[in-house]
Design a protein around this motif. Sequence first.
Motif, PDB file in Angstrom:
ATOM      1  N   CYS A 236     -11.618   7.204  -4.695  1.00 11.65           N
ATOM      2  CA  CYS A 236     -11.602   6.325  -3.736  1.00 11.65           C
ATOM      3  C   CYS A 236     -10.383   5.219  -3.706  1.00 11.65           C
ATOM      4  CB  CYS A 236     -12.953   5.701  -3.296  1.00 11.65           C
ATOM      5  SG  CYS A 236     -13.817   6.916  -2.578  1.00 11.65           S
ATOM      6  N   HIS A 237      -9.791   4.896  -2.567  1.00 14.11           N
ATOM      7  CA  HIS A 237      -8.850   3.731  -2.861  1.00 14.11           C
ATOM      8  C   HIS A 237      -9.847   2.395  -2.185  1.00 14.11           C
ATOM      9  CE1 HIS A 237      -5.144   5.943  -3.498  1.00 14.11           C
ATOM     10  NE2 HIS A 237      -5.795   7.057  -2.819  1.00 14.11           N
ATOM     11  N   HIS A 238      -9.414   1.350  -2.784  1.00 15.58           N
ATOM     12  CA  HIS A 238      -9.930   0.094  -2.032  1.00 15.58           C
ATOM     13  C   HIS A 238      -9.624  -0.190  -0.688  1.00 15.58           C
ATOM     14  CE1 HIS A 238     -11.536  -1.020  -6.224  1.00 15.58           C
ATOM     15  NE2 HIS A 238     -10.338  -0.827  -6.547  1.00 15.58           N
ATOM     16  N   ALA A 239      -8.516   0.224  -0.164  1.00 13.59           N
ATOM     17  CA  ALA A 239      -8.282   0.022   1.230  1.00 13.59           C
ATOM     18  C   ALA A 239      -6.961   1.074   1.661  1.00 13.59           C
ATOM     19  CB  ALA A 239      -7.786  -1.356   1.268  1.00 13.59           C
TER      20      ALA A 239
ATOM     21  N   ASP B  81      -4.804  14.959   7.628  1.00 16.15           N
ATOM     22  CA  ASP B  81      -4.410  14.846   9.177  1.00 16.15           C
ATOM     23  C   ASP B  81      -2.991  14.559   9.235  1.00 16.15           C
ATOM     24  OD1 ASP B  81      -4.383  11.987   8.227  1.00 16.15           O
ATOM     25  OD2 ASP B  81      -6.111  11.370   9.034  1.00 16.15           O
ATOM     26  N   GLY B  82      -2.166  14.246   8.308  1.00 17.18           N
ATOM     27  CA  GLY B  82      -0.700  14.132   8.374  1.00 17.18           C
ATOM     28  C   GLY B  82      -0.146  12.602   9.099  1.00 17.18           C
ATOM     29  N   LEU B  83      -0.894  12.014   9.251  1.00 16.42           N
ATOM     30  CA  LEU B  83      -0.592  10.632  10.148  1.00 16.42           C
ATOM     31  C   LEU B  83       0.005   9.536   8.878  1.00 16.42           C
ATOM     32  CD1 LEU B  83      -4.251   9.998  11.712  1.00 16.42           C
ATOM     33  CD2 LEU B  83      -2.027  10.762  12.652  1.00 16.42           C
ATOM     34  N   PRO B  84       0.998   8.861   9.653  1.00 17.56           N
ATOM     35  CA  PRO B  84       1.561   7.778   8.619  1.00 17.56           C
ATOM     36  C   PRO B  84       0.592   6.733   8.032  1.00 17.56           C
ATOM     37  CG  PRO B  84       2.600   8.007  10.688  1.00 17.56           C
ATOM     38  CD  PRO B  84       1.514   8.759  10.677  1.00 17.56           C
ATOM     39  N   THR B  85       0.472   6.641   6.894  1.00 16.03           N
ATOM     40  CA  THR B  85      -0.775   6.194   6.063  1.00 16.03           C
ATOM     41  C   THR B  85      -0.134   5.376   4.760  1.00 16.03           C
ATOM     42  OG1 THR B  85      -2.192   8.044   6.707  1.00 16.03           O
ATOM     43  CG2 THR B  85      -2.930   6.480   4.961  1.00 16.03           C
ATOM     44  N   MET B  86      -0.812   4.252   4.456  1.00 13.92           N
ATOM     45  CA  MET B  86      -0.456   3.378   3.171  1.00 13.92           C
ATOM     46  C   MET B  86      -1.829   2.966   2.669  1.00 13.92           C
ATOM     47  SD  MET B  86       0.862  -0.222   4.714  1.00 13.92           S
ATOM     48  CE  MET B  86       0.258  -1.268   5.812  1.00 13.92           C
ATOM     49  N   GLN B  87      -2.096   2.949   1.450  1.00 11.53           N
ATOM     50  CA  GLN B  87      -3.124   2.670   0.780  1.00 11.53           C
ATOM     51  C   GLN B  87      -3.038   1.866  -0.569  1.00 11.53           C
ATOM     52  OE1 GLN B  87      -4.171   6.691   0.164  1.00 11.53           O
ATOM     53  NE2 GLN B  87      -2.774   7.129  -1.552  1.00 11.53           N
ATOM     54  N   THR B  88      -4.057   1.213  -1.306  1.00  9.11           N
ATOM     55  CA  THR B  88      -4.008   0.574  -2.430  1.00  9.11           C
ATOM     56  C   THR B  88      -3.497   1.583  -3.463  1.00  9.11           C
ATOM     57  OG1 THR B  88      -6.210   0.781  -2.458  1.00  9.11           O
ATOM     58  CG2 THR B  88      -5.230  -1.208  -1.636  1.00  9.11           C
TER      59      THR B  88
ATOM     60  N   GLU C 111       1.018   1.224  -1.496  1.00 10.45           N
ATOM     61  CA  GLU C 111       1.976   2.306  -1.356  1.00 10.45           C
ATOM     62  C   GLU C 111       1.836   3.404  -0.241  1.00 10.45           C
ATOM     63  OE1 GLU C 111       1.347   4.898  -5.077  1.00 10.45           O
ATOM     64  OE2 GLU C 111      -0.612   5.231  -4.124  1.00 10.45           O
ATOM     65  N   LYS C 112       2.898   4.034  -0.100  1.00  9.22           N
ATOM     66  CA  LYS C 112       2.855   4.999   1.218  1.00  9.22           C
ATOM     67  C   LYS C 112       1.918   6.064   0.736  1.00  9.22           C
ATOM     68  CE  LYS C 112       7.219   3.499   3.167  1.00  9.22           C
ATOM     69  NZ  LYS C 112       8.575   4.177   3.575  1.00  9.22           N
ATOM     70  N   ALA C 113       1.105   6.782   1.462  1.00  7.98           N
ATOM     71  CA  ALA C 113       0.352   7.961   0.917  1.00  7.98           C
ATOM     72  C   ALA C 113       1.156   9.052   1.128  1.00  7.98           C
ATOM     73  CB  ALA C 113      -0.769   8.237   1.944  1.00  7.98           C
TER      74      ALA C 113
END
Length: 313
Positions: free
Chosen positions: A171-174, A150-157, A143-145
């Motif tokens: 914690c997220h796995h990735a 830091d406000g950076l474009p991010t996605m995570q599990t 999913e998109k964070a």
Amino acid sequence: MSMTTPPGWYPDPGTPVLERWWDGTAWTGHTRAAGQPAVPPSPPTVPLGPVAPRPRPRGRGPVVAVAAAAAVLVTALVAGVIVLNGDDGEAKADAAPGSATATPTASRAQSTAPAPPPSAGDDPNLLVDQLNGITLPVLPGWEKAESRIDGLPTMQTKETYDCPGDSGAFCHHAWVNTRTPSRTDLRTAEALAKHDIADAADAAFGDDAVGRRRYGGIVSHREVKSGAVVVAGRTGYLVRWSVRTGAGPGGQVQSLAFPSSVGSESMVLIRFAFDAGRGAPPLTVLDRITSGIRALGGQESGGVGSSLAPPAP
């Protein structure tokens, strides 16, 4: 008669809070905060309507009266010529400048600006970095964070777990994020990736932004992969480390650098962090994301390096 949209700042197609520069033929990579003046203010105009008569000097009544009547007649004739379109007698859509119905230059430029293309930022399957002109695939289970310090474009599990070094944190796995590097003296993708990998490892498995040691700190690392790679049609370079932590199994972190396809073609930096615990995605997912990076709008050119296998449908 067709009108060409002049160069200028217009609402950004993908980010409403920004404005993007239109160079007269296409959108560019230059953006700025919305709300700033689009064009310099126009100088005040002088109305074409009749002017109020001035007080008449004594002894010149007939002469002034004749002159005033002539001025009113000339003004009426000029206004009539402007309103009429040629000799067919139809009124023009645009009134003369300075009249009550005249359209300001800035408003006309905005009204004729090209319709913005569909926004890739609205696609839940794409992570969009407007500044650097790239998109990354958001795979199933990711999913998109919604928010990051830091406000950076991010996605995570999507799945989270209790951090092995701090049970009070999740914690997220990735996770993956994109950024414009702050180091401007490193002008090659290889130099930038090799310099960034240590910082990427600290950001992933060292102390977090508020000083928590979610993984118990980094104990050791070793390089498991490095080399040139084609990303979004450009030649880039990646460095991957395997990291051991003080708590838990550690994981792998990767720094990927390549030149952007937009603007001044400045470097783009992407960081990947995959833990090695139960429930973590396989490292093949890391390669799928890397191979799925695309230039925003399809502006890709040839590069030299390894080509990762495209993501499976």
